[in-house]
Scaffold this motif. Structure first.
Motif, PDB file in Angstrom:
ATOM      1  N   ALA A 168      17.514  20.659  -9.867  1.00 16.95           N
ATOM      2  CA  ALA A 168      16.147  20.369 -10.295  1.00 16.95           C
ATOM      3  C   ALA A 168      15.515  21.615 -10.908  1.00 16.95           C
ATOM      4  O   ALA A 168      15.745  22.729 -10.450  1.00 16.95           O
ATOM      5  CB  ALA A 168      15.319  19.905  -9.108  1.00 16.95           C
ATOM      6  N   VAL A 169      14.742  21.420 -11.965  1.00 13.17           N
ATOM      7  CA  VAL A 169      14.028  22.515 -12.616  1.00 13.17           C
ATOM      8  C   VAL A 169      12.697  22.692 -11.900  1.00 13.17           C
ATOM      9  O   VAL A 169      11.908  21.746 -11.791  1.00 13.17           O
ATOM     10  CB  VAL A 169      13.809  22.221 -14.112  1.00 13.17           C
ATOM     11  N   THR A 170      12.437  23.895 -11.380  1.00 10.93           N
ATOM     12  CA  THR A 170      11.252  24.117 -10.543  1.00 10.93           C
ATOM     13  C   THR A 170       9.956  24.104 -11.345  1.00 10.93           C
ATOM     14  O   THR A 170       8.901  23.757 -10.830  1.00 10.93           O
ATOM     15  CB  THR A 170      11.381  25.443  -9.795  1.00 10.93           C
ATOM     16  N   THR A 171      10.012  24.512 -12.609  1.00 11.24           N
ATOM     17  CA  THR A 171       8.835  24.447 -13.477  1.00 11.24           C
ATOM     18  C   THR A 171       9.180  23.608 -14.698  1.00 11.24           C
ATOM     19  O   THR A 171      10.338  23.560 -15.108  1.00 11.24           O
ATOM     20  CB  THR A 171       8.403  25.853 -13.944  1.00 11.24           C
ATOM     21  N   GLU A 172       8.168  22.945 -15.257  1.00  7.35           N
ATOM     22  CA  GLU A 172       8.433  22.075 -16.405  1.00  7.35           C
ATOM     23  C   GLU A 172       9.074  22.857 -17.546  1.00  7.35           C
ATOM     24  O   GLU A 172       8.599  23.907 -17.946  1.00  7.35           O
ATOM     25  CB  GLU A 172       7.141  21.436 -16.888  1.00  7.35           C
ATOM     26  N   LEU A 173      10.173  22.330 -18.025  1.00 10.59           N
ATOM     27  CA  LEU A 173      10.931  22.986 -19.088  1.00 10.59           C
ATOM     28  C   LEU A 173      11.118  22.009 -20.241  1.00 10.59           C
ATOM     29  O   LEU A 173      11.620  20.894 -20.054  1.00 10.59           O
ATOM     30  CB  LEU A 173      12.295  23.433 -18.552  1.00 10.59           C
ATOM     31  N   ARG A 174      10.684  22.425 -21.444  1.00  9.66           N
ATOM     32  CA  ARG A 174      10.806  21.578 -22.621  1.00  9.66           C
ATOM     33  C   ARG A 174      11.923  22.081 -23.528  1.00  9.66           C
ATOM     34  O   ARG A 174      11.988  23.277 -23.833  1.00  9.66           O
ATOM     35  CB  ARG A 174       9.488  21.536 -23.397  1.00  9.66           C
ATOM     36  N   VAL A 175      12.792  21.165 -23.928  1.00  5.94           N
ATOM     37  CA  VAL A 175      13.890  21.525 -24.817  1.00  5.94           C
ATOM     38  C   VAL A 175      13.971  20.501 -25.944  1.00  5.94           C
ATOM     39  O   VAL A 175      13.496  19.361 -25.814  1.00  5.94           O
ATOM     40  CB  VAL A 175      15.246  21.581 -24.070  1.00  5.94           C
ATOM     41  N   LEU A 176      14.578  20.910 -27.044  1.00  2.00           N
ATOM     42  CA  LEU A 176      14.795  20.027 -28.192  1.00  2.00           C
ATOM     43  C   LEU A 176      16.286  19.762 -28.315  1.00  2.00           C
ATOM     44  O   LEU A 176      17.088  20.700 -28.376  1.00  2.00           O
ATOM     45  CB  LEU A 176      14.281  20.675 -29.483  1.00  2.00           C
ATOM     46  N   LEU A 177      16.656  18.496 -28.332  1.00  2.00           N
ATOM     47  CA  LEU A 177      18.045  18.100 -28.509  1.00  2.00           C
ATOM     48  C   LEU A 177      18.189  17.399 -29.855  1.00  2.00           C
ATOM     49  O   LEU A 177      17.608  16.337 -30.069  1.00  2.00           O
ATOM     50  CB  LEU A 177      18.500  17.175 -27.377  1.00  2.00           C
ATOM     51  N   GLU A 178      18.932  18.014 -30.758  1.00  2.00           N
ATOM     52  CA  GLU A 178      19.211  17.416 -32.067  1.00  2.00           C
ATOM     53  C   GLU A 178      20.583  16.755 -32.016  1.00  2.00           C
ATOM     54  O   GLU A 178      21.560  17.373 -31.579  1.00  2.00           O
ATOM     55  CB  GLU A 178      19.199  18.493 -33.152  1.00  2.00           C
ATOM     56  N   ILE A 179      20.662  15.524 -32.451  1.00  2.00           N
ATOM     57  CA  ILE A 179      21.909  14.772 -32.415  1.00  2.00           C
ATOM     58  C   ILE A 179      22.267  14.327 -33.826  1.00  2.00           C
ATOM     59  O   ILE A 179      21.457  13.707 -34.518  1.00  2.00           O
ATOM     60  CB  ILE A 179      21.808  13.536 -31.506  1.00  2.00           C
ATOM     61  N   GLN A 180      23.480  14.621 -34.232  1.00  3.56           N
ATOM     62  CA  GLN A 180      23.933  14.278 -35.580  1.00  3.56           C
ATOM     63  C   GLN A 180      24.773  13.002 -35.555  1.00  3.56           C
ATOM     64  O   GLN A 180      25.809  12.951 -34.921  1.00  3.56           O
ATOM     65  CB  GLN A 180      24.771  15.422 -36.160  1.00  3.56           C
ATOM     66  N   GLY A 181      24.267  11.972 -36.179  1.00  7.01           N
ATOM     67  CA  GLY A 181      25.100  10.811 -36.435  1.00  7.01           C
ATOM     68  C   GLY A 181      25.005   9.640 -35.486  1.00  7.01           C
ATOM     69  O   GLY A 181      25.543   8.580 -35.773  1.00  7.01           O
ATOM     70  N   PHE A 182      24.342   9.763 -34.337  1.00  5.84           N
ATOM     71  CA  PHE A 182      24.254   8.611 -33.447  1.00  5.84           C
ATOM     72  C   PHE A 182      23.066   8.771 -32.502  1.00  5.84           C
ATOM     73  O   PHE A 182      22.510   9.850 -32.360  1.00  5.84           O
ATOM     74  CB  PHE A 182      25.544   8.420 -32.641  1.00  5.84           C
ATOM     75  N   ASP A 183      22.692   7.680 -31.857  1.00  5.16           N
ATOM     76  CA  ASP A 183      21.582   7.685 -30.897  1.00  5.16           C
ATOM     77  C   ASP A 183      22.111   8.078 -29.522  1.00  5.16           C
ATOM     78  O   ASP A 183      23.078   7.492 -29.028  1.00  5.16           O
ATOM     79  CB  ASP A 183      20.930   6.301 -30.818  1.00  5.16           C
ATOM     80  N   PHE A 184      21.467   9.065 -28.903  1.00  8.00           N
ATOM     81  CA  PHE A 184      21.902   9.537 -27.596  1.00  8.00           C
ATOM     82  C   PHE A 184      20.971   8.966 -26.532  1.00  8.00           C
ATOM     83  O   PHE A 184      19.760   9.194 -26.582  1.00  8.00           O
ATOM     84  CB  PHE A 184      21.877  11.068 -27.557  1.00  8.00           C
ATOM     85  N   PRO A 185      21.490   8.216 -25.557  1.00  6.99           N
ATOM     86  CA  PRO A 185      20.630   7.605 -24.528  1.00  6.99           C
ATOM     87  C   PRO A 185      19.822   8.638 -23.745  1.00  6.99           C
ATOM     88  O   PRO A 185      20.378   9.608 -23.238  1.00  6.99           O
ATOM     89  CB  PRO A 185      21.652   6.899 -23.616  1.00  6.99           C
ATOM     90  N   ARG A 186      18.553   8.454 -23.663  1.00  9.43           N
ATOM     91  CA  ARG A 186      17.671   9.401 -22.981  1.00  9.43           C
ATOM     92  C   ARG A 186      18.003   9.551 -21.495  1.00  9.43           C
ATOM     93  O   ARG A 186      17.842  10.622 -20.924  1.00  9.43           O
ATOM     94  CB  ARG A 186      16.213   8.962 -23.106  1.00  9.43           C
ATOM     95  N   GLU A 187      18.467   8.471 -20.880  1.00 11.66           N
ATOM     96  CA  GLU A 187      18.680   8.509 -19.436  1.00 11.66           C
ATOM     97  C   GLU A 187      19.792   9.475 -19.027  1.00 11.66           C
ATOM     98  O   GLU A 187      19.904   9.849 -17.858  1.00 11.66           O
ATOM     99  CB  GLU A 187      19.007   7.109 -18.902  1.00 11.66           C
ATOM    100  N   PHE A 188      20.610   9.901 -19.985  1.00 14.88           N
ATOM    101  CA  PHE A 188      21.681  10.834 -19.662  1.00 14.88           C
ATOM    102  C   PHE A 188      21.147  12.203 -19.243  1.00 14.88           C
ATOM    103  O   PHE A 188      21.842  12.968 -18.600  1.00 14.88           O
ATOM    104  CB  PHE A 188      22.614  11.013 -20.866  1.00 14.88           C
ATOM    105  N   LEU A 189      19.931  12.507 -19.645  1.00 19.68           N
ATOM    106  CA  LEU A 189      19.366  13.824 -19.354  1.00 19.68           C
ATOM    107  C   LEU A 189      18.154  13.720 -18.440  1.00 19.68           C
ATOM    108  O   LEU A 189      17.177  14.430 -18.588  1.00 19.68           O
ATOM    109  CB  LEU A 189      18.988  14.533 -20.665  1.00 19.68           C
TER     110      LEU A 189
END
Length: 347
Positions: A168-189
């Motif tokens: 678990a991340v103790t403080t809110e952490l924002r990241v950007l995930l760029e995906i080339q060529g397909f839709d990546f299910p959000r629930e994986f992260l």
């Protein structure tokens, strides 16, 4: 081999454990494809893939992928399905080195350094600036006909084991995930405290996060166990990349004078051959003169830094006229500055 790949030896062209290939066969069977059809032309059997002592060549794993794709009508999501069968245990000693890393930065370094101990086909590229870090998943060396499948599978496998590694991340952490060529299910992260912004159909596949993240402790950090696991990773890597033939001769020659590296032309003359012939012979052994020079310099640099020499002293020993040039090269080899190696050695 089908598809366009870069001229240099592919980063994925190395022997690998049978787990990933076994997961491909399991995925095939889940879609009604017989194991024999999935393994056709590979020389492998289903029983062999259950033996941890068996080594699978990258070309064999690619052949299994192609057989799978040829026998399943709907390829969309098939890579993710195969990747989700992967577990941290499948990574062997590398997985434990990642799990016990003191910080996330240490885990990233280990992942990049020992990527050839995994079954990943993607290339891990690190770009840093003062505020952000970009971890790019390179796919340019993957054959065109399986590139989409490989990207889906490898990313799904990484996402599947990531929560266990990070916790678990103790403080809110924002990241950007760029995906080339397909839709990546959000629930994986779905990691507590992690806010992921996903950009589908981007120009690259990469994750961008604040530089401060590298200093965050890992959930199961254990510096003593980590050091032991990293040592075992290095021993395993050394066994897999042991040089033979002309590459071993050139490497031994380069080690003799690390501060005055001879040119490729000079080495070729010493072995009574043309520079072009030497280049061809090294290429046949999946390496190059430049790669051997880097390999020798990196090996010596790590040894000297671990024995207490300063960064400036090591730079001079290796023939660098400027310490900055050595530091830049070391970051390219290891993903972190040489000062980090001295800290690890002292610890």
């Amino acid at each position: 081999m089908p598809g366009n790949v870069a001229s240099r030896s592919p980063v994925w062209d190395h022997p690998r454990a049978p787990d990933a290939s076994r997961h491909l066969v399991e995925t095939a069977e889940a879609h009604g494809v017989a194991a024999e059809d999935c393994l056709a032309g590979t020389g492998l059997t289903k029983a062999a893939l259950s033996d941890p002592a068996v080594e699978v060549q990258a070309s064999q794993e690619l052949a299994i992928m192609r057989n799978l794709l040829a026998h399943v009508d709907q390829a969309r999501g098939l890579g993710m399905e195969a990747g989700l069968r992967y577990s941290l245990g499948n990574t062997g000693i590398l997985g434990y080195a990642l799990l016990t890393s003191p910080t996330i930065g240490d885990a990233v370094t280990v992942a990049r350094r020992y990527a050839t101990l995994s079954s990943a086909f993607i290339d891990f590229l690190l770009h840093e600036n003062r505020d952000e870090v970009v971890l790019e998943f390179g796919t340019d060396q993957i054959p065109d006909d399986v590139r989409g499948f490989v990207l889906e599978r490898d990313l799904a496998a990484i996402a599947h084991v990531l929560p266990l590694l990070v916790g678990a991340v103790t403080t809110e952490l924002r990241v950007l995930l760029e995906i080339q060529g397909f839709d990546f299910p959000r629930e994986f992260l779905a990691i507590p405290g992690l806010v992921v912004e996903i950009e589908d159909n981007a120009a690259r596949t990469a994750i961008t996060f604040p530089r401060a993240v590298l200093e965050l402790p890992m959930a199961a950090a254990d510096p003593q166990t980590w050091a032991m696991c990293v040592q075992q990773c290095q021993q395993l890597l050394d066994r897999r990349t042991h040089r033979g033939g002309i590459a071993a001769q050139v490497r031994a020659r380069l080690i003799q004078e690390p501060g005055q590296m001879p040119s490729m032309a000079a080495i070729a003359r010493e072995y009574a051959m043309t520079e072009r012939t030497l280049h061809r012979k090294l290429a046949a052994e999946q390496t190059s003169y430049r790669a051997l020079v880097d390999e020798v310099r990196e090996t010596i640099a790590v040894e000297l830094l671990s024995n207490g020499l300063t960064v400036e002293e090591v730079a001079r020993h290796l023939g660098y006229s400027e310490t900055a040039a050595f530091t830049h090269a070391y970051i390219r080899w290891r993903g972190h500055p040489p000062s980090h190696q001295r800290k690890v050695a002292r610890a």
